[in-house]
Design a protein around this motif. Sequence first.
Motif, PDB file in Angstrom:
ATOM      1  N   CYS A  36       0.811  -1.226   0.000  1.00 16.72           N
ATOM      2  CA  CYS A  36       0.000   0.000   0.000  1.00 16.72           C
ATOM      3  C   CYS A  36       0.840   1.270   0.000  1.00 16.72           C
ATOM      4  O   CYS A  36       0.308   2.369   0.153  1.00 16.72           O
ATOM      5  N   GLY A  37       2.164   1.146  -0.164  1.00 15.86           N
ATOM      6  CA  GLY A  37       3.021   2.302  -0.336  1.00 15.86           C
ATOM      7  C   GLY A  37       3.452   3.015   0.926  1.00 15.86           C
ATOM      8  O   GLY A  37       4.091   4.068   0.851  1.00 15.86           O
ATOM      9  N   ARG A  38       3.155   2.458   2.100  1.00 14.67           N
ATOM     10  CA  ARG A  38       3.570   3.112   3.340  1.00 14.67           C
ATOM     11  C   ARG A  38       5.037   2.838   3.669  1.00 14.67           C
ATOM     12  O   ARG A  38       5.663   3.584   4.424  1.00 14.67           O
ATOM     13  N   VAL A  39       5.550   1.731   3.146  1.00 19.36           N
ATOM     14  CA  VAL A  39       6.942   1.331   3.333  1.00 19.36           C
ATOM     15  C   VAL A  39       7.502   1.006   1.953  1.00 19.36           C
ATOM     16  O   VAL A  39       6.777   0.484   1.092  1.00 19.36           O
ATOM     17  N   ASP A  40       8.782   1.290   1.726  1.00 14.90           N
ATOM     18  CA  ASP A  40       9.392   1.026   0.424  1.00 14.90           C
ATOM     19  C   ASP A  40      10.060  -0.344   0.332  1.00 14.90           C
ATOM     20  O   ASP A  40      10.061  -0.969  -0.727  1.00 14.90           O
ATOM     21  N   VAL A  41      10.637  -0.789   1.442  1.00 15.59           N
ATOM     22  CA  VAL A  41      11.306  -2.091   1.499  1.00 15.59           C
ATOM     23  C   VAL A  41      10.999  -2.733   2.844  1.00 15.59           C
ATOM     24  O   VAL A  41      11.124  -2.087   3.885  1.00 15.59           O
ATOM     25  N   ALA A  42      10.602  -4.002   2.830  1.00 10.32           N
ATOM     26  CA  ALA A  42      10.412  -4.769   4.056  1.00 10.32           C
ATOM     27  C   ALA A  42      11.089  -6.123   3.890  1.00 10.32           C
ATOM     28  O   ALA A  42      11.122  -6.680   2.789  1.00 10.32           O
ATOM     29  N   THR A  43      11.630  -6.649   4.976  1.00  9.21           N
ATOM     30  CA  THR A  43      12.405  -7.883   4.899  1.00  9.21           C
ATOM     31  C   THR A  43      11.993  -8.880   5.966  1.00  9.21           C
ATOM     32  O   THR A  43      11.318  -8.530   6.939  1.00  9.21           O
ATOM     33  N   ALA A  44      12.431 -10.114   5.770  1.00  8.14           N
ATOM     34  CA  ALA A  44      12.169 -11.172   6.740  1.00  8.14           C
ATOM     35  C   ALA A  44      13.398 -12.060   6.876  1.00  8.14           C
ATOM     36  O   ALA A  44      14.075 -12.342   5.882  1.00  8.14           O
ATOM     37  N   ARG A  45      13.681 -12.483   8.076  1.00 11.91           N
ATOM     38  CA  ARG A  45      14.731 -13.468   8.314  1.00 11.91           C
ATOM     39  C   ARG A  45      14.344 -14.801   7.681  1.00 11.91           C
ATOM     40  O   ARG A  45      13.167 -15.032   7.397  1.00 11.91           O
ATOM     41  N   PRO A  46      15.298 -15.705   7.518  1.00 14.32           N
ATOM     42  CA  PRO A  46      14.951 -17.058   7.048  1.00 14.32           C
ATOM     43  C   PRO A  46      14.001 -17.746   8.022  1.00 14.32           C
ATOM     44  O   PRO A  46      14.052 -17.514   9.233  1.00 14.32           O
ATOM     45  N   GLY A  47      13.115 -18.591   7.485  1.00 14.16           N
ATOM     46  CA  GLY A  47      12.271 -19.416   8.340  1.00 14.16           C
ATOM     47  C   GLY A  47      10.792 -19.134   8.294  1.00 14.16           C
ATOM     48  O   GLY A  47      10.017 -19.823   8.964  1.00 14.16           O
ATOM     49  N   ALA A  48      10.353 -18.130   7.521  1.00 11.12           N
ATOM     50  CA  ALA A  48       8.915 -17.864   7.426  1.00 11.12           C
ATOM     51  C   ALA A  48       8.208 -19.033   6.744  1.00 11.12           C
ATOM     52  O   ALA A  48       8.786 -19.740   5.912  1.00 11.12           O
ATOM     53  N   TYR A  49       6.949 -19.229   7.101  1.00 10.68           N
ATOM     54  CA  TYR A  49       6.155 -20.341   6.575  1.00 10.68           C
ATOM     55  C   TYR A  49       5.183 -19.878   5.495  1.00 10.68           C
ATOM     56  O   TYR A  49       4.910 -18.685   5.360  1.00 10.68           O
ATOM     57  N   ASP A  50       4.643 -20.843   4.765  1.00  9.12           N
ATOM     58  CA  ASP A  50       3.636 -20.544   3.741  1.00  9.12           C
ATOM     59  C   ASP A  50       2.514 -19.682   4.288  1.00  9.12           C
ATOM     60  O   ASP A  50       2.048 -18.754   3.621  1.00  9.12           O
ATOM     61  N   TRP A  51       2.049 -20.002   5.499  1.00  5.13           N
ATOM     62  CA  TRP A  51       0.884 -19.276   6.025  1.00  5.13           C
ATOM     63  C   TRP A  51       1.207 -17.825   6.361  1.00  5.13           C
ATOM     64  O   TRP A  51       0.316 -16.993   6.422  1.00  5.13           O
ATOM     65  N   ASP A  52       2.477 -17.500   6.581  1.00  6.74           N
ATOM     66  CA  ASP A  52       2.871 -16.106   6.785  1.00  6.74           C
ATOM     67  C   ASP A  52       2.838 -15.317   5.480  1.00  6.74           C
ATOM     68  O   ASP A  52       2.702 -14.086   5.499  1.00  6.74           O
ATOM     69  N   LEU A  53       2.997 -16.011   4.357  1.00  9.70           N
ATOM     70  CA  LEU A  53       3.360 -15.353   3.105  1.00  9.70           C
ATOM     71  C   LEU A  53       2.377 -15.484   1.956  1.00  9.70           C
ATOM     72  O   LEU A  53       2.369 -14.648   1.050  1.00  9.70           O
ATOM     73  N   ALA A  54       1.578 -16.545   1.938  1.00  5.63           N
ATOM     74  CA  ALA A  54       0.787 -16.846   0.740  1.00  5.63           C
ATOM     75  C   ALA A  54      -0.148 -15.710   0.349  1.00  5.63           C
ATOM     76  O   ALA A  54      -0.279 -15.388  -0.838  1.00  5.63           O
ATOM     77  N   ALA A  55      -0.785 -15.080   1.309  1.00  2.00           N
ATOM     78  CA  ALA A  55      -1.709 -13.986   0.982  1.00  2.00           C
ATOM     79  C   ALA A  55      -0.960 -12.725   0.580  1.00  2.00           C
ATOM     80  O   ALA A  55      -1.249 -12.101  -0.447  1.00  2.00           O
ATOM     81  N   VAL A  56       0.028 -12.336   1.368  1.00  2.00           N
ATOM     82  CA  VAL A  56       0.696 -11.054   1.106  1.00  2.00           C
ATOM     83  C   VAL A  56       1.575 -11.118  -0.136  1.00  2.00           C
ATOM     84  O   VAL A  56       1.827 -10.097  -0.787  1.00  2.00           O
ATOM     85  N   ASP A  57       2.038 -12.294  -0.515  1.00  5.65           N
ATOM     86  CA  ASP A  57       2.809 -12.417  -1.748  1.00  5.65           C
ATOM     87  C   ASP A  57       1.996 -11.917  -2.934  1.00  5.65           C
ATOM     88  O   ASP A  57       2.475 -11.133  -3.758  1.00  5.65           O
ATOM     89  N   LEU A  58       0.746 -12.351  -3.012  1.00  8.17           N
ATOM     90  CA  LEU A  58      -0.113 -11.902  -4.108  1.00  8.17           C
ATOM     91  C   LEU A  58      -0.433 -10.417  -3.984  1.00  8.17           C
ATOM     92  O   LEU A  58      -0.453  -9.689  -4.987  1.00  8.17           O
ATOM     93  N   LEU A  59      -0.663  -9.941  -2.774  1.00  7.93           N
ATOM     94  CA  LEU A  59      -0.953  -8.519  -2.573  1.00  7.93           C
ATOM     95  C   LEU A  59       0.188  -7.644  -3.088  1.00  7.93           C
ATOM     96  O   LEU A  59      -0.045  -6.659  -3.798  1.00  7.93           O
ATOM     97  N   VAL A  60       1.411  -7.991  -2.731  1.00  7.84           N
ATOM     98  CA  VAL A  60       2.557  -7.197  -3.165  1.00  7.84           C
ATOM     99  C   VAL A  60       2.694  -7.231  -4.681  1.00  7.84           C
ATOM    100  O   VAL A  60       2.891  -6.195  -5.330  1.00  7.84           O
ATOM    101  N   GLN A  61       2.583  -8.413  -5.265  1.00  7.35           N
ATOM    102  CA  GLN A  61       2.710  -8.523  -6.718  1.00  7.35           C
ATOM    103  C   GLN A  61       1.631  -7.729  -7.445  1.00  7.35           C
ATOM    104  O   GLN A  61       1.916  -7.001  -8.406  1.00  7.35           O
ATOM    105  N   GLU A  62       0.388  -7.884  -6.999  1.00  2.85           N
ATOM    106  CA  GLU A  62      -0.715  -7.205  -7.674  1.00  2.85           C
ATOM    107  C   GLU A  62      -0.694  -5.695  -7.459  1.00  2.85           C
ATOM    108  O   GLU A  62      -1.321  -4.951  -8.207  1.00  2.85           O
ATOM    109  N   ALA A  63       0.046  -5.246  -6.437  1.00  5.87           N
ATOM    110  CA  ALA A  63       0.217  -3.809  -6.215  1.00  5.87           C
ATOM    111  C   ALA A  63       1.425  -3.265  -6.971  1.00  5.87           C
ATOM    112  O   ALA A  63       1.786  -2.098  -6.811  1.00  5.87           O
TER     113      ALA A  63
END
Length: 270
Positions: free
Chosen positions: A190-217
């Motif tokens: 949504c443009g409030r942050v320019d770069v966000a990061t994550a350490r190794p170890g995130a799971y599918d459930w942390d990422l599956a929804a927001v992955d599409l949100l970021v791409q579609e934005a």
Amino acid sequence: MADRAADLALLVEAAQEAGRIALGYFGRDPKVWIKGANSPVTEADLAANHALHATLTAARPDYGWLSEESADTPDRLGRRRLFVVDPIDGTRGFIEGNRDWCVSVALVEDGASVAAVLFVPARDELFAATAGEGASLNGEAIRVSGRTALEGARIAGPARHLRAMAAHGMDAAERRFTPSLAYRFALVACGRVDVATARPGAYDWDLAAVDLLVQEAGGTLRDLEGAPLRFNGATPRHPALIASTPGLASAATAIIAEAEAAQASGHGAS
């Protein structure tokens, strides 16, 4: 696309119901247990998970299921489509009274997210996306920022990543480390942050929804090799990740790769 629209409507309904349930426990000292090594789960997580499972699997009994709060089974590996959910992403923050927690719900098809919802009940924010149809926040279209310069870029992530990026003139955002990884990445969408990061170890459930949100934005969410995320693997975990506006992806990835290499060699702080 009619079926995809119906799937998204189902995700919205389920996420809002689960969010209302979880919000009923928020700030009211819910019961907490420790699972695994040191991961908290509350009665709110379990109640929201039950509601999500009941709503989604009743409507789509042929879809598979993967949730942080459900026992994983090999059954999902044979399903072309499955729901990937986190009933409360950011449980530690939820327990502490931080409002940056969300319900994360995605429909994954052939390893990629095709419909996604993040509902942030304590902030009344509903993010939604469908593959090829763009992303929205409370019904309004969203886009990542157009920033291309590192200097002054707004960043969010774990401490060692923030230090590394700050050394290149990037600025910690107002909520530089939100306890919900999904919401942290949604701030890029949504443009409030320019770069966000994550350490190794995130799971599918942390990422599956927001992955599409970021791409579609219009943004990118990649690992340090530049590879896109794939879901519903036998081990649903991921390496270090970066979500960003396209103009910053390459430079930010190089910075975080160096920080992770230092960490792996024992020369970096956590």
